[in-house]
Design a protein around this motif. Structure first.
Motif, PDB file in Angstrom:
ATOM      1  N   GLY A  45     -33.750  50.092 -12.888  1.00 48.08           N
ATOM      2  CA  GLY A  45     -32.890  51.218 -12.542  1.00 48.08           C
ATOM      3  C   GLY A  45     -32.130  51.794 -13.712  1.00 48.08           C
ATOM      4  O   GLY A  45     -31.502  52.843 -13.592  1.00 48.08           O
ATOM      5  N   GLY A  46     -32.191  51.115 -14.875  1.00 47.51           N
ATOM      6  CA  GLY A  46     -31.467  51.590 -16.049  1.00 47.51           C
ATOM      7  C   GLY A  46     -32.129  52.784 -16.704  1.00 47.51           C
ATOM      8  O   GLY A  46     -33.301  53.075 -16.468  1.00 47.51           O
ATOM      9  N   PRO A  47     -31.403  53.495 -17.559  1.00 50.36           N
ATOM     10  CA  PRO A  47     -31.887  54.749 -18.133  1.00 50.36           C
ATOM     11  C   PRO A  47     -32.799  54.611 -19.357  1.00 50.36           C
ATOM     12  O   PRO A  47     -32.589  53.757 -20.219  1.00 50.36           O
ATOM     13  CB  PRO A  47     -30.590  55.459 -18.536  1.00 50.36           C
ATOM     14  CG  PRO A  47     -29.632  54.338 -18.823  1.00 50.36           C
ATOM     15  CD  PRO A  47     -29.985  53.233 -17.867  1.00 50.36           C
ATOM     16  N   LEU A  48     -33.801  55.491 -19.410  1.00 48.98           N
ATOM     17  CA  LEU A  48     -34.625  55.719 -20.592  1.00 48.98           C
ATOM     18  C   LEU A  48     -34.258  57.117 -21.070  1.00 48.98           C
ATOM     19  O   LEU A  48     -34.419  58.099 -20.322  1.00 48.98           O
ATOM     20  CB  LEU A  48     -36.116  55.644 -20.261  1.00 48.98           C
ATOM     21  CG  LEU A  48     -37.069  55.895 -21.446  1.00 48.98           C
ATOM     22  CD1 LEU A  48     -37.021  54.716 -22.422  1.00 48.98           C
ATOM     23  CD2 LEU A  48     -38.508  56.106 -20.948  1.00 48.98           C
ATOM     24  N   VAL A  49     -33.765  57.211 -22.298  1.00 53.26           N
ATOM     25  CA  VAL A  49     -33.191  58.467 -22.793  1.00 53.26           C
ATOM     26  C   VAL A  49     -33.933  58.954 -24.030  1.00 53.26           C
ATOM     27  O   VAL A  49     -34.214  58.184 -24.953  1.00 53.26           O
ATOM     28  CB  VAL A  49     -31.699  58.266 -23.135  1.00 53.26           C
ATOM     29  CG1 VAL A  49     -31.097  59.534 -23.719  1.00 53.26           C
ATOM     30  CG2 VAL A  49     -30.928  57.837 -21.884  1.00 53.26           C
ATOM     31  N   VAL A  50     -34.264  60.246 -24.033  1.00 49.87           N
ATOM     32  CA  VAL A  50     -34.924  60.887 -25.165  1.00 49.87           C
ATOM     33  C   VAL A  50     -34.207  62.204 -25.459  1.00 49.87           C
ATOM     34  O   VAL A  50     -33.970  63.005 -24.549  1.00 49.87           O
ATOM     35  CB  VAL A  50     -36.412  61.177 -24.867  1.00 49.87           C
ATOM     36  CG1 VAL A  50     -37.063  61.913 -26.044  1.00 49.87           C
ATOM     37  CG2 VAL A  50     -37.172  59.888 -24.563  1.00 49.87           C
ATOM     38  N   ARG A  51     -33.848  62.412 -26.707  1.00 53.22           N
ATOM     39  CA  ARG A  51     -33.190  63.668 -27.109  1.00 53.22           C
ATOM     40  C   ARG A  51     -31.964  63.981 -26.257  1.00 53.22           C
ATOM     41  O   ARG A  51     -31.681  65.144 -25.938  1.00 53.22           O
ATOM     42  CB  ARG A  51     -34.173  64.837 -27.024  1.00 53.22           C
ATOM     43  CG  ARG A  51     -35.365  64.739 -27.955  1.00 53.22           C
ATOM     44  CD  ARG A  51     -36.159  66.025 -27.959  1.00 53.22           C
ATOM     45  NE  ARG A  51     -37.296  65.990 -28.857  1.00 53.22           N
ATOM     46  CZ  ARG A  51     -37.994  67.061 -29.217  1.00 53.22           C
ATOM     47  NH1 ARG A  51     -37.655  68.256 -28.755  1.00 53.22           N
ATOM     48  NH2 ARG A  51     -39.026  66.955 -30.031  1.00 53.22           N
ATOM     49  N   GLY A  52     -31.258  62.952 -25.842  1.00 52.96           N
ATOM     50  CA  GLY A  52     -30.058  63.159 -25.057  1.00 52.96           C
ATOM     51  C   GLY A  52     -30.292  63.497 -23.606  1.00 52.96           C
ATOM     52  O   GLY A  52     -29.341  63.843 -22.881  1.00 52.96           O
ATOM     53  N   ARG A  53     -31.533  63.392 -23.144  1.00 53.21           N
ATOM     54  CA  ARG A  53     -31.849  63.667 -21.743  1.00 53.21           C
ATOM     55  C   ARG A  53     -32.400  62.415 -21.070  1.00 53.21           C
ATOM     56  O   ARG A  53     -33.060  61.583 -21.714  1.00 53.21           O
ATOM     57  CB  ARG A  53     -32.894  64.777 -21.612  1.00 53.21           C
ATOM     58  CG  ARG A  53     -32.275  66.146 -21.567  1.00 53.21           C
ATOM     59  CD  ARG A  53     -32.380  66.855 -22.872  1.00 53.21           C
ATOM     60  NE  ARG A  53     -33.711  67.297 -23.199  1.00 53.21           N
ATOM     61  CZ  ARG A  53     -34.065  67.728 -24.420  1.00 53.21           C
ATOM     62  NH1 ARG A  53     -33.184  67.708 -25.408  1.00 53.21           N
ATOM     63  NH2 ARG A  53     -35.287  68.139 -24.662  1.00 53.21           N
ATOM     64  N   LEU A  54     -32.133  62.299 -19.783  1.00 50.95           N
ATOM     65  CA  LEU A  54     -32.664  61.188 -18.999  1.00 50.95           C
ATOM     66  C   LEU A  54     -34.101  61.509 -18.610  1.00 50.95           C
ATOM     67  O   LEU A  54     -34.361  62.494 -17.913  1.00 50.95           O
ATOM     68  CB  LEU A  54     -31.813  60.991 -17.739  1.00 50.95           C
ATOM     69  CG  LEU A  54     -32.246  59.848 -16.807  1.00 50.95           C
ATOM     70  CD1 LEU A  54     -32.033  58.503 -17.484  1.00 50.95           C
ATOM     71  CD2 LEU A  54     -31.472  59.918 -15.483  1.00 50.95           C
ATOM     72  N   VAL A  55     -35.040  60.697 -19.082  1.00 54.27           N
ATOM     73  CA  VAL A  55     -36.449  60.945 -18.762  1.00 54.27           C
ATOM     74  C   VAL A  55     -37.011  59.933 -17.777  1.00 54.27           C
ATOM     75  O   VAL A  55     -38.010  60.188 -17.104  1.00 54.27           O
ATOM     76  CB  VAL A  55     -37.332  60.959 -20.031  1.00 54.27           C
ATOM     77  CG1 VAL A  55     -36.895  62.048 -20.982  1.00 54.27           C
ATOM     78  CG2 VAL A  55     -37.324  59.604 -20.723  1.00 54.27           C
ATOM     79  N   GLY A  56     -36.378  58.750 -17.686  1.00 57.18           N
ATOM     80  CA  GLY A  56     -36.934  57.737 -16.795  1.00 57.18           C
ATOM     81  C   GLY A  56     -35.916  56.696 -16.386  1.00 57.18           C
ATOM     82  O   GLY A  56     -34.828  56.588 -16.964  1.00 57.18           O
ATOM     83  N   LEU A  57     -36.291  55.932 -15.351  1.00 55.78           N
ATOM     84  CA  LEU A  57     -35.512  54.789 -14.895  1.00 55.78           C
ATOM     85  C   LEU A  57     -36.414  53.561 -14.934  1.00 55.78           C
ATOM     86  O   LEU A  57     -37.566  53.628 -14.503  1.00 55.78           O
ATOM     87  CB  LEU A  57     -35.015  55.004 -13.462  1.00 55.78           C
ATOM     88  CG  LEU A  57     -34.088  56.191 -13.214  1.00 55.78           C
ATOM     89  CD1 LEU A  57     -33.791  56.313 -11.722  1.00 55.78           C
ATOM     90  CD2 LEU A  57     -32.789  56.042 -14.017  1.00 55.78           C
ATOM     91  N   VAL A  58     -35.896  52.455 -15.448  1.00 58.23           N
ATOM     92  CA  VAL A  58     -36.679  51.221 -15.532  1.00 58.23           C
ATOM     93  C   VAL A  58     -37.231  50.884 -14.148  1.00 58.23           C
ATOM     94  O   VAL A  58     -36.481  50.766 -13.183  1.00 58.23           O
ATOM     95  CB  VAL A  58     -35.807  50.059 -16.045  1.00 58.23           C
ATOM     96  CG1 VAL A  58     -36.622  48.767 -16.055  1.00 58.23           C
ATOM     97  CG2 VAL A  58     -35.274  50.359 -17.443  1.00 58.23           C
ATOM     98  N   SER A  59     -38.555  50.726 -14.066  1.00 58.96           N
ATOM     99  CA  SER A  59     -39.181  50.496 -12.771  1.00 58.96           C
ATOM    100  C   SER A  59     -40.011  49.219 -12.728  1.00 58.96           C
ATOM    101  O   SER A  59     -39.711  48.303 -11.981  1.00 58.96           O
ATOM    102  CB  SER A  59     -40.050  51.702 -12.386  1.00 58.96           C
ATOM    103  OG  SER A  59     -40.624  51.544 -11.104  1.00 58.96           O
ATOM    104  N   TRP A  60     -41.089  49.141 -13.536  1.00 58.89           N
ATOM    105  CA  TRP A  60     -41.939  47.960 -13.468  1.00 58.89           C
ATOM    106  C   TRP A  60     -42.741  47.761 -14.738  1.00 58.89           C
ATOM    107  O   TRP A  60     -42.646  48.525 -15.677  1.00 58.89           O
ATOM    108  CB  TRP A  60     -42.870  48.025 -12.260  1.00 58.89           C
ATOM    109  CG  TRP A  60     -43.846  49.175 -12.244  1.00 58.89           C
ATOM    110  CD1 TRP A  60     -43.610  50.450 -11.833  1.00 58.89           C
ATOM    111  CD2 TRP A  60     -45.226  49.134 -12.632  1.00 58.89           C
ATOM    112  NE1 TRP A  60     -44.746  51.218 -11.959  1.00 58.89           N
ATOM    113  CE2 TRP A  60     -45.756  50.434 -12.435  1.00 58.89           C
ATOM    114  CE3 TRP A  60     -46.064  48.128 -13.128  1.00 58.89           C
ATOM    115  CZ2 TRP A  60     -47.088  50.747 -12.717  1.00 58.89           C
ATOM    116  CZ3 TRP A  60     -47.386  48.450 -13.407  1.00 58.89           C
ATOM    117  CH2 TRP A  60     -47.887  49.748 -13.199  1.00 58.89           C
ATOM    118  N   GLY A  61     -43.536  46.710 -14.758  1.00 52.85           N
ATOM    119  CA  GLY A  61     -44.355  46.391 -15.914  1.00 52.85           C
ATOM    120  C   GLY A  61     -44.903  44.991 -15.772  1.00 52.85           C
ATOM    121  O   GLY A  61     -44.550  44.270 -14.848  1.00 52.85           O
ATOM    122  N   SER A  62     -45.757  44.595 -16.691  1.00 56.83           N
ATOM    123  CA  SER A  62     -46.333  43.253 -16.677  1.00 56.83           C
ATOM    124  C   SER A  62     -45.721  42.440 -17.812  1.00 56.83           C
ATOM    125  O   SER A  62     -45.904  42.765 -18.978  1.00 56.83           O
ATOM    126  CB  SER A  62     -47.854  43.331 -16.854  1.00 56.83           C
ATOM    127  OG  SER A  62     -48.420  42.040 -16.886  1.00 56.83           O
TER     128      SER A  62
END
Length: 276
Positions: free
Chosen positions: A234-251
């Motif tokens: 649920g945490g933020p992924l930020v690029v160029r000062g904008r929110l582009v994603g929320l931590v979701s999943w992975g292996s």
């Protein structure tokens, strides 16, 4: 973050996927916990929109009850991952959790600074499916407005921030080693936005997950080493000062060839506007 088996309960028991920040090491279904592996300390004063989602009743007082992350996107609107509020993470229906809060401005979860905001309303995307993980978004409405500078702008469709190769920063209080070692203070790691083709090759629809470029974006490094992990969901992924994603999943966490997958904010912006 749901890291091939990342969920709070999984990160606590086996790594409970989201509730604690994701500590799974085995490639199972990715879920709700990841905590910035290969990163460095950050400060909430520099990233005021990075917040902790907490419940002391379920997760205890040690780290203020933090189990997931989130991002402030409006005066009373916080976004996080839908899987953070699942029964698999909370151990019960989120409606039965009476002390859900958003903690803003508390860099070190062992301290008492910052503000703990009660929630006036919670909306969890009913279309979210744990199996395919598309639409991993929930909207938390605060009972009291926060200052305007606390909010981060959401990246829209076609934003250059989604271009492959862009440096990106992920924030969280999750697992820092991939072994259940959770951070007490906010951390961040720099990764890069990856091409959809890279993510589709990493997650082609097998047991580790199915990457959908319409609703997801992924980020990482070719050799791994930096990533979100259990507890970062649920945490933020930020690029160029904008929110582009929320931590979701992975292996796994920070593994080569297994990038982190994030909810693509541009794909859920309409839902956030409707329910924020």
């Amino acid at each position: 973050m749901l890291r091939s088996s990342r969920s709070l309960l999984t990160a606590l028991a086996v790594p409970l996927a989201a509730a604690l920040a994701i500590v799974l090491t085995a490639p199972a279904p990715a879920t709700a916990d990841r905590v910035v592996i290969g990163g460095h300390p950050a400060r909430t004063v520099e990233a005021p929109w990075a917040v902790a989602v907490a419940s002391r009743a379920i997760f205890g007082d040690k780290r203020s009850g933090q189990f997931c992350g989130g991002a402030v996107v409006g005066p009373t609107t916080v976004v996080t991952a839908a899987h953070c509020l699942s029964g698999g993470v909370l151990g019960k229906d989120w409606r039965d959790v009476r002390d859900l809060k958003v903690i803003i401005g508390r860099n070190d979860l062992r301290k008492k600074d910052g503000v703990e905001y009660p929630l006036a309303r919670v909306w969890v995307n009913p279309a979210y499916e744990g199996d395919n993980r598309a639409g991993d978004i929930a909207v938390l409405t605060l009972g009291v407005a926060v200052p305007a500078p606390y909010a981060i702008r959401m990246a829209g469709t076609g934003d250059q921030a989604y271009q492959p190769g862009e440096p990106a920063s992920v924030y969280g209080w999750g697992d820092t080693e991939g072994d259940g070692t959770y951070a007490s203070s906010l951390r961040t790691a720099t990764v890069r936005v990856l091409a959809d083709s890279v993510c589709e090759s990493a997650y082609p629809g097998n047991a580790e997950g199915d990457y959908d470029p319409r609703s997801m974006v992924c980020a990482g490094l070719p050799d791994g080493g930096r990533d979100a992990c259990q507890g970062d969901s649920g945490g933020p992924l930020v690029v160029r000062g904008r929110l582009v994603g929320l931590v979701s999943w992975g292996s796994g966490c920070a593994m080569a060839g297994r990038p982190g997958v994030y909810t693509r904010i541009s794909s859920v912006a309409g839902l956030v506007a409707a329910h924020g």
